[in-house]
Design an enzyme around this catalytic site. Sequence first.
Site: not given
Ligand code: GLV
Length: 320
Positions: A155, A157, A176-177, A238, A267, A285, A287
Amino acid sequence: MSKVVVTGRVPEPAVESLRAEHEVWMHEDITPISREALLEAVAGADAILSLLTEKIDAEVLDAAGSQLQILANVAVGYNNVDVPACAERGVVVTNTPGVLTEATADIAFGLILMTTRRLGEGERVIRSQTPWAWGMFYLLGSGLQGKTLGVIGLGGIGVATARRARAFGMRIAYASRSECPAELAEELQATRMDTDELLAHADVVSLHCPYSEATHHLIGAEQLARMKDTAYLVNTARGPIVDEAALVKALRDGQIAGAGLDVFEKEPAVHEGLLELDNVALVPHLGSATVETRTAMAQLAADNALAVLGGRDPLTQVQP
Ligand code: GLV
């Protein structure tokens, strides 16, 4: 004037734009809201802006009441939201895709460099004042040039991470799908593989798929065993996509060379085994954690709420 509940503190511009039109209640504390306080706070809300730390399920929706129109999650991932329960109650769900793509890809690539070039280990040497000297064989890592990045989930990212990898001279494989558009495949020189083939082939595996029942423990003992013993695993998606106990075992047994993790299975708890390992880079976390990105995420969530409360279409709706 409608009532908007914001379940955690978000950057001010977003709050201001909501306040210009509606009554806003925000959980001001920087620590996540307790379940009890959440159930109390949402009562009577027409719109809720939620953070990924809040589980939004039928109980929360019912506590809010039947006037609730929109649940705007301030995150691209929405596994904290029971989307079918929202759909049953006619509540629109939105997320924040796009605005955090580059920031998250930066962290994915940061983790790739941290693990392959042993930056965390090096920093720990200096900070612990361990004696060291430049040496021909000291803390040698693994170069990226000519190696293969395996992207699971191509996707936004995943693509942004692959672009960074291309700039570092890497080859790209992806699972990927769906097949990526020809123009993008050409730009990235990307080869599509099935997940097992990719795991066996890649020198760095980076996870970019959403979390759902289908991707729970997508990477477990069997998948880790398929990877090269010189390969690295990076997860910025995740935590529960990876079976953390199996990962600890694979790292301990030298089945793979290292791992870089921004997200964790339970988490904010982190598997104790990971803490003991030197070949793992662990970050909390981060990101999307830039001022610019968090401001944009909150604004997009606010804009979604303003649109729905104003009778317009949401900008980034999650399809039920
Ligand atoms: C962060 O982890 C998000 O999903 O935006």
